[in-house]
Design an enzyme around this catalytic site. Structure first.
Site, mmCIF file in Angstrom:
data_model
loop_
_atom_site.group_PDB
_atom_site.id
_atom_site.type_symbol
_atom_site.label_atom_id
_atom_site.label_comp_id
_atom_site.label_asym_id
_atom_site.label_seq_id
_atom_site.Cartn_x
_atom_site.Cartn_y
_atom_site.Cartn_z
ATOM 1 N N THR A 14 10.918 -3.697 1.403
ATOM 2 C CA THR A 14 10.053 -4.519 2.241
ATOM 3 C C THR A 14 10.513 -5.965 2.126
ATOM 4 O OG1 THR A 14 7.763 -4.989 2.827
ATOM 5 C CG2 THR A 14 8.206 -4.729 0.471
ATOM 6 N N LYS A 22 14.961 -6.438 3.485
ATOM 7 C CA LYS A 22 15.435 -5.480 4.499
ATOM 8 C C LYS A 22 16.866 -5.748 4.969
ATOM 9 C CE LYS A 22 10.770 -4.439 6.081
ATOM 10 N NZ LYS A 22 9.883 -4.239 7.244
ATOM 11 N N LEU A 57 0.830 -1.208 0.000
ATOM 12 C CA LEU A 57 0.000 0.000 0.000
ATOM 13 C C LEU A 57 0.863 1.256 0.000
ATOM 14 C CD1 LEU A 57 -2.793 -0.962 2.588
ATOM 15 C CD2 LEU A 57 -2.978 -0.858 0.098
ATOM 16 N N GLY A 108 -1.875 -3.297 11.419
ATOM 17 C CA GLY A 108 -0.579 -2.800 10.974
ATOM 18 C C GLY A 108 -0.621 -1.539 10.125
ATOM 19 N N ASN A 112 14.715 -0.419 6.039
ATOM 20 C CA ASN A 112 13.560 -0.364 5.146
ATOM 21 C C ASN A 112 13.535 0.931 4.342
ATOM 22 O OD1 ASN A 112 12.965 1.342 7.289
ATOM 23 N ND2 ASN A 112 10.773 1.057 7.033
ATOM 24 N N GLY A 137 11.945 -11.119 11.682
ATOM 25 C CA GLY A 137 12.553 -9.799 11.509
ATOM 26 C C GLY A 137 11.765 -8.681 12.187
ATOM 27 N N ASP A 191 11.086 1.252 10.855
ATOM 28 C CA ASP A 191 10.083 0.403 11.516
ATOM 29 C C ASP A 191 10.188 0.543 13.033
ATOM 30 O OD1 ASP A 191 9.057 -0.744 9.160
ATOM 31 O OD2 ASP A 191 10.619 -2.279 9.125
HETATM 32 P P1 ATR Z 1 9.249 -11.778 9.690
HETATM 33 O O1 ATR Z 1 8.269 -11.440 8.594
HETATM 34 O O2 ATR Z 1 8.957 -11.013 10.959
HETATM 35 O O3 ATR Z 1 10.686 -11.761 9.293
HETATM 36 P P2 ATR Z 1 9.376 -14.711 9.703
HETATM 37 O O4 ATR Z 1 10.837 -14.887 9.877
HETATM 38 O O5 ATR Z 1 8.746 -15.111 8.420
HETATM 39 O O6 ATR Z 1 8.879 -13.250 10.119
HETATM 40 O O7 ATR Z 1 8.650 -15.456 10.904
HETATM 41 C C1 ATR Z 1 7.303 -15.510 11.018
HETATM 42 C C2 ATR Z 1 6.912 -15.580 12.484
HETATM 43 O O8 ATR Z 1 5.529 -15.882 12.572
HETATM 44 C C3 ATR Z 1 7.632 -16.669 13.250
HETATM 45 O O9 ATR Z 1 7.858 -16.217 14.564
HETATM 46 C C4 ATR Z 1 6.634 -17.817 13.206
HETATM 47 O O10 ATR Z 1 6.778 -18.751 14.242
HETATM 48 P P3 ATR Z 1 7.805 -19.990 14.103
HETATM 49 O O11 ATR Z 1 9.167 -19.451 14.402
HETATM 50 O O12 ATR Z 1 7.332 -20.970 15.087
HETATM 51 O O13 ATR Z 1 7.671 -20.469 12.667
HETATM 52 C C5 ATR Z 1 5.359 -17.040 13.391
HETATM 53 N N1 ATR Z 1 4.133 -17.754 12.966
HETATM 54 C C6 ATR Z 1 3.731 -17.978 11.721
HETATM 55 N N2 ATR Z 1 2.529 -18.606 11.719
HETATM 56 C C7 ATR Z 1 2.156 -18.754 13.017
HETATM 57 C C8 ATR Z 1 1.014 -19.297 13.701
HETATM 58 N N3 ATR Z 1 -0.003 -19.832 13.035
HETATM 59 N N4 ATR Z 1 0.996 -19.258 15.039
HETATM 60 C C9 ATR Z 1 2.020 -18.704 15.738
HETATM 61 N N5 ATR Z 1 3.124 -18.171 15.162
HETATM 62 C C10 ATR Z 1 3.196 -18.196 13.827
#
Ligand code: ATR
Length: 268
Positions: A72, A76, A26, A238, A97, A135, A110
């Site tokens: 994004t 990043k 967006l 968000g 970012n 992240g 952020d």
């Molecule tokens: P970011 O976008 O912040 O870099 P990422 O590295 O893709 O994130 O991680 C996604 C986060 O969402 C992780 O903390 C993941 O938990 P796991 O480490 O156990 O995989 C969390 N996550 C994703 N789906 C989830 C769900 N259904 N319930 C709880 N946590 C979830």
């Protein structure tokens, strides 16, 4: 969907958001509304850049006259490596970012944006629970540490939470179950809401007026927001963070105050 370009086919422009994918962003709508409200005729585009091609793409865009870029997911960390900033929070998060192409530098907006949202929502004193260990969680933990806020972290995969706290060398408590009791705010940095998934949070004993802040957003309230609101918390998505970080990016590029209400309106 926002109109977007492959970086090799990008038109001339002034600012852009880079991501992969990027069509969901967006930012073009929000930043274009900001420029319009300021009476500026800058062009802001969405451009897809595969992570290994970031450097090449940024050089190409600089050649086309671009002045500033947002990065994004998943760019990043690569954006930070492109030109590492000396700015304190950015250096700790090791992800950026926002990029400036003239006099090259990159910063993370952020982290201060997260604090802006907490301030805007007048979050009470008391500890804050951060859900997730990716992240966005990293940015949240560093931001909260910078204001000495007591913080706890929960992650579905527990060892990732320990690893993150240890790596950042922060005195963050790792909790085994996500319970709302005693927290002034709960920050959901996980991608659960993006997939329509619920996190099994125990809302019993939640502090009255506590903030439930989902970093994700969708067409309506996210599952996390629905659950939180049902338990009497104030729930926000968000978009607030999108505006806060975007406003800080614009201010860093242009050195003028960003029109936050116009930006919020554009993404509402
Ligand atoms: P970011 O976008 O912040 O870099 P990422 O590295 O893709 O994130 O991680 C996604 C986060 O969402 C992780 O903390 C993941 O938990 P796991 O480490 O156990 O995989 C969390 N996550 C994703 N789906 C989830 C769900 N259904 N319930 C709880 N946590 C979830």
């Amino acid at each position: 969907m926002t109109e977007w370009f492959e970086w090799r086919d990008a038109p001339a422009g002034d600012f852009a958001v880079l991501g992969d994918p990027v069509g969901h962003s967006l930012s073009p709508r929000m930043q274009s509304a900001a420029f319009a409200a300021l009476g500026l005729s800058y062009r802001y585009h969405a451009i897809r850049v595969p992570e290994p091609e970031l450097r090449e793409a940024v050089d190409h865009l600089a050649g086309l006259g671009y002045r500033g870029l947002n990065a994004t997911v998943p760019l990043k960390e690569a954006a930070f490596r492109w030109m590492s900033s000396g700015e304190e929070l950015t250096r700790r998060i090791r992800a950026a970012n926002t990029l400036r192409l003239e006099n090259p530098d990159s910063i993370n907006t952020d982290a201060p944006g997260i604090l802006d949202v907490l301030n805007e929502n007048q979050v009470g004193e008391g500890p804050i629970l951060v859900l997730g260990a990716g992240g966005s969680s990293r940015a949240a933990l560093v931001a909260l540490a910078s204001i000495d806020r007591k913080t706890a972290i929960w992650n579905r995969t527990r060892h990732r939470a320990f690893h993150l706290a240890e790596e950042l060398q922060l005195p963050v408590e790792v909790v085994t179950t996500p319970t709302a009791q005693g927290f002034a705010a709960i920050l959901n940095t996980t991608s659960a809401s993006l997939k329509g998934e619920r996190i099994g949070i125990d809302w019993f004993g939640a502090v009255s007026g506590a903030l439930a802040f989902d970093f994700a957003y969708g067409p309506g309230p996210t599952p996390f927001m629905e659950d939180a609101a049902q338990s009497g918390l104030k729930a926000i998505d968000g978009r607030a963070l999108l505006v806060a970080q975007g406003a800080r990016s614009l201010e860093w590029w242009l050195g003028i105050e960003a029109p936050r209400s116009a930006m919020l309106q554009a993404v509402a």
